[in-house]
Scaffold this motif. Sequence first.
Motif, PDB file in Angstrom:
ATOM      1  N   VAL A   4       9.186  16.120 -21.568  1.00  0.00           N
ATOM      2  CA  VAL A   4       7.626  16.450 -20.868  1.00  0.00           C
ATOM      3  C   VAL A   4       6.782  14.646 -20.949  1.00  0.00           C
ATOM      4  O   VAL A   4       6.915  14.570 -21.578  1.00  0.00           O
ATOM      5  CB  VAL A   4       7.159  17.265 -21.843  1.00  0.00           C
ATOM      6  N   GLY A   5       7.053  15.028 -18.991  1.00  0.00           N
ATOM      7  CA  GLY A   5       6.364  13.889 -19.189  1.00  0.00           C
ATOM      8  C   GLY A   5       4.921  14.173 -19.153  1.00  0.00           C
ATOM      9  O   GLY A   5       3.862  14.508 -20.030  1.00  0.00           O
ATOM     10  N   LEU A   6       3.810  13.166 -18.454  1.00  0.00           N
ATOM     11  CA  LEU A   6       2.753  12.775 -19.213  1.00  0.00           C
ATOM     12  C   LEU A   6       0.882  13.786 -18.170  1.00  0.00           C
ATOM     13  O   LEU A   6       0.990  14.022 -18.893  1.00  0.00           O
ATOM     14  CB  LEU A   6       1.800  11.395 -18.262  1.00  0.00           C
ATOM     15  N   THR A   7       1.820  14.116 -16.465  1.00  0.00           N
ATOM     16  CA  THR A   7       0.971  14.956 -16.025  1.00  0.00           C
ATOM     17  C   THR A   7       1.487  16.288 -16.991  1.00  0.00           C
ATOM     18  O   THR A   7      -0.161  17.063 -16.657  1.00  0.00           O
ATOM     19  CB  THR A   7       1.729  15.551 -14.814  1.00  0.00           C
ATOM     20  N   PRO A   8       1.594  16.926 -17.188  1.00  0.00           N
ATOM     21  CA  PRO A   8       0.776  18.343 -17.782  1.00  0.00           C
ATOM     22  C   PRO A   8       0.207  18.129 -18.399  1.00  0.00           C
ATOM     23  O   PRO A   8      -1.102  19.265 -19.060  1.00  0.00           O
ATOM     24  CB  PRO A   8       2.346  19.166 -18.947  1.00  0.00           C
ATOM     25  N   PHE A   9      -0.010  17.294 -19.117  1.00  0.00           N
ATOM     26  CA  PHE A   9      -0.887  16.989 -20.479  1.00  0.00           C
ATOM     27  C   PHE A   9      -2.214  16.576 -19.578  1.00  0.00           C
ATOM     28  O   PHE A   9      -3.341  16.976 -20.273  1.00  0.00           O
ATOM     29  CB  PHE A   9      -0.859  15.396 -21.462  1.00  0.00           C
ATOM     30  N   LEU A  10      -1.862  16.222 -19.111  1.00  0.00           N
ATOM     31  CA  LEU A  10      -2.979  15.273 -17.686  1.00  0.00           C
ATOM     32  C   LEU A  10      -4.339  16.381 -17.550  1.00  0.00           C
ATOM     33  O   LEU A  10      -5.438  16.817 -17.068  1.00  0.00           O
ATOM     34  CB  LEU A  10      -2.865  14.066 -17.117  1.00  0.00           C
ATOM     35  N   LEU A  11      -2.859  17.736 -16.339  1.00  0.00           N
ATOM     36  CA  LEU A  11      -3.106  19.036 -15.854  1.00  0.00           C
ATOM     37  C   LEU A  11      -3.915  19.790 -17.149  1.00  0.00           C
ATOM     38  O   LEU A  11      -5.071  19.831 -16.266  1.00  0.00           O
ATOM     39  CB  LEU A  11      -2.187  19.594 -15.343  1.00  0.00           C
ATOM     40  N   ILE A  12      -4.182  20.001 -18.035  1.00  0.00           N
ATOM     41  CA  ILE A  12      -4.566  20.665 -18.834  1.00  0.00           C
ATOM     42  C   ILE A  12      -5.352  19.479 -19.306  1.00  0.00           C
ATOM     43  O   ILE A  12      -6.415  21.008 -19.946  1.00  0.00           O
ATOM     44  CB  ILE A  12      -3.488  20.552 -20.539  1.00  0.00           C
ATOM     45  N   GLY A  13      -5.676  18.985 -19.879  1.00  0.00           N
ATOM     46  CA  GLY A  13      -6.542  18.156 -19.977  1.00  0.00           C
ATOM     47  C   GLY A  13      -7.859  18.373 -18.532  1.00  0.00           C
ATOM     48  O   GLY A  13      -9.194  18.579 -18.681  1.00  0.00           O
ATOM     49  N   ALA A  14      -7.432  18.331 -17.446  1.00  0.00           N
ATOM     50  CA  ALA A  14      -8.723  18.382 -16.393  1.00  0.00           C
ATOM     51  C   ALA A  14      -9.238  20.085 -15.976  1.00  0.00           C
ATOM     52  O   ALA A  14     -10.042  20.810 -16.304  1.00  0.00           O
ATOM     53  CB  ALA A  14      -7.755  18.159 -15.215  1.00  0.00           C
ATOM     54  N   PHE A  15      -7.828  21.188 -16.336  1.00  0.00           N
ATOM     55  CA  PHE A  15      -8.270  21.761 -16.790  1.00  0.00           C
ATOM     56  C   PHE A  15      -9.263  22.293 -17.943  1.00  0.00           C
ATOM     57  O   PHE A  15     -10.652  23.257 -17.462  1.00  0.00           O
ATOM     58  CB  PHE A  15      -7.209  22.945 -16.871  1.00  0.00           C
ATOM     59  N   PHE A  17     -11.701  20.233 -19.368  1.00  0.00           N
ATOM     60  CA  PHE A  17     -12.860  20.045 -18.824  1.00  0.00           C
ATOM     61  C   PHE A  17     -13.580  20.702 -17.802  1.00  0.00           C
ATOM     62  O   PHE A  17     -15.083  21.068 -18.018  1.00  0.00           O
ATOM     63  CB  PHE A  17     -12.531  18.089 -18.381  1.00  0.00           C
ATOM     64  N   ALA A  18     -12.934  20.891 -16.381  1.00  0.00           N
ATOM     65  CA  ALA A  18     -13.379  22.255 -15.412  1.00  0.00           C
ATOM     66  C   ALA A  18     -13.843  23.308 -16.427  1.00  0.00           C
ATOM     67  O   ALA A  18     -15.434  23.948 -16.005  1.00  0.00           O
ATOM     68  CB  ALA A  18     -12.394  22.374 -14.680  1.00  0.00           C
ATOM     69  N   VAL A  22     -18.196  24.084 -16.282  1.00  0.00           N
ATOM     70  CA  VAL A  22     -18.365  25.371 -15.699  1.00  0.00           C
ATOM     71  C   VAL A  22     -19.362  26.510 -16.607  1.00  0.00           C
ATOM     72  O   VAL A  22     -20.808  26.490 -16.287  1.00  0.00           O
ATOM     73  CB  VAL A  22     -17.312  26.305 -14.725  1.00  0.00           C
ATOM     74  N   CYS A  23     -18.546  25.813 -18.178  1.00  0.00           N
ATOM     75  CA  CYS A  23     -19.666  26.816 -19.001  1.00  0.00           C
ATOM     76  C   CYS A  23     -20.453  25.682 -19.150  1.00  0.00           C
ATOM     77  O   CYS A  23     -22.048  26.802 -19.943  1.00  0.00           O
ATOM     78  CB  CYS A  23     -18.538  26.471 -20.224  1.00  0.00           C
ATOM     79  N   VAL A  24     -20.951  25.314 -19.180  1.00  0.00           N
ATOM     80  CA  VAL A  24     -22.219  24.079 -19.423  1.00  0.00           C
ATOM     81  C   VAL A  24     -23.032  24.041 -18.260  1.00  0.00           C
ATOM     82  O   VAL A  24     -24.560  24.606 -18.608  1.00  0.00           O
ATOM     83  CB  VAL A  24     -21.928  22.424 -19.098  1.00  0.00           C
ATOM     84  N   LEU A  25     -22.620  24.386 -17.090  1.00  0.00           N
ATOM     85  CA  LEU A  25     -23.474  24.591 -15.777  1.00  0.00           C
ATOM     86  C   LEU A  25     -23.985  26.218 -15.524  1.00  0.00           C
ATOM     87  O   LEU A  25     -24.846  26.314 -14.959  1.00  0.00           O
ATOM     88  CB  LEU A  25     -22.975  24.296 -14.866  1.00  0.00           C
ATOM     89  N   THR A  26     -22.797  26.948 -16.020  1.00  0.00           N
ATOM     90  CA  THR A  26     -24.186  28.209 -15.432  1.00  0.00           C
ATOM     91  C   THR A  26     -24.764  29.077 -17.283  1.00  0.00           C
ATOM     92  O   THR A  26     -25.231  30.093 -17.541  1.00  0.00           O
ATOM     93  CB  THR A  26     -22.346  28.730 -15.944  1.00  0.00           C
ATOM     94  N   LYS A  27     -24.102  28.423 -18.382  1.00  0.00           N
ATOM     95  CA  LYS A  27     -24.815  29.122 -19.670  1.00  0.00           C
ATOM     96  C   LYS A  27     -26.190  28.483 -19.565  1.00  0.00           C
ATOM     97  O   LYS A  27     -26.808  27.728 -19.248  1.00  0.00           O
ATOM     98  CB  LYS A  27     -23.612  29.065 -21.049  1.00  0.00           C
ATOM     99  N   ARG A  28     -27.671  29.227 -20.155  1.00  0.00           N
ATOM    100  CA  ARG A  28     -28.914  29.715 -20.143  1.00  0.00           C
ATOM    101  C   ARG A  28     -29.163  29.412 -21.988  1.00  0.00           C
ATOM    102  O   ARG A  28     -29.667  29.005 -22.138  1.00  0.00           O
ATOM    103  CB  ARG A  28     -29.273  30.649 -19.707  1.00  0.00           C
ATOM    104  N   ASN A  29     -27.810  30.012 -22.525  1.00  0.00           N
ATOM    105  CA  ASN A  29     -28.079  29.847 -24.472  1.00  0.00           C
ATOM    106  C   ASN A  29     -27.440  28.328 -25.190  1.00  0.00           C
ATOM    107  O   ASN A  29     -26.607  27.789 -24.369  1.00  0.00           O
ATOM    108  CB  ASN A  29     -28.016  31.226 -24.417  1.00  0.00           C
ATOM    109  N   ALA A  30     -27.925  28.148 -26.105  1.00  0.00           N
ATOM    110  CA  ALA A  30     -27.650  26.619 -26.796  1.00  0.00           C
ATOM    111  C   ALA A  30     -26.247  27.173 -26.888  1.00  0.00           C
ATOM    112  O   ALA A  30     -25.542  26.098 -26.636  1.00  0.00           O
ATOM    113  CB  ALA A  30     -29.179  25.864 -27.518  1.00  0.00           C
ATOM    114  N   VAL A  37     -19.926  22.523 -23.823  1.00  0.00           N
ATOM    115  CA  VAL A  37     -19.529  20.895 -24.289  1.00  0.00           C
ATOM    116  C   VAL A  37     -18.298  20.743 -25.159  1.00  0.00           C
ATOM    117  O   VAL A  37     -17.540  19.360 -25.051  1.00  0.00           O
ATOM    118  CB  VAL A  37     -20.897  19.951 -25.819  1.00  0.00           C
ATOM    119  N   GLU A  38     -17.623  21.499 -26.204  1.00  0.00           N
ATOM    120  CA  GLU A  38     -16.433  21.559 -27.320  1.00  0.00           C
ATOM    121  C   GLU A  38     -15.406  21.506 -26.603  1.00  0.00           C
ATOM    122  O   GLU A  38     -14.613  21.058 -26.555  1.00  0.00           O
ATOM    123  CB  GLU A  38     -16.615  23.088 -28.053  1.00  0.00           C
ATOM    124  N   LEU A  39     -15.966  22.285 -25.466  1.00  0.00           N
ATOM    125  CA  LEU A  39     -14.085  22.095 -24.169  1.00  0.00           C
ATOM    126  C   LEU A  39     -13.995  20.597 -23.755  1.00  0.00           C
ATOM    127  O   LEU A  39     -12.915  20.178 -23.080  1.00  0.00           O
ATOM    128  CB  LEU A  39     -14.140  23.546 -23.741  1.00  0.00           C
TER     129      LEU A  39
END
Length: 66
Positions: A4-15, A17-18, A22-30, A37-39
């Motif tokens: 397995v190359g590096l690409t699948p791991f980078l895609l998982i990391g990008a997913f 992060f995204a 989305v969670c940080v920008l849409t949630k209203r509670n701490a 932030v944990e994701l």
Amino acid sequence: MSDVGLTPFLLIGAFLFACGLVCVLTKRNAIGILMGVELILNAANVVGMSVTEFDPGRDARDASLS
């Protein structure tokens, strides 16, 4: 066993992060924001560890501390 190359791991990391962004920008509670932030931090860890795995000149302990 397939190599397995590096690409699948980078895609998982990008997913992760995204999803975290989305969670940080849409949630209203701490708790929701902290979960996002944990994701984002987990995405950085996945990408960092996968890059050190595929770069023979790097040590994983050094990458986890930087």
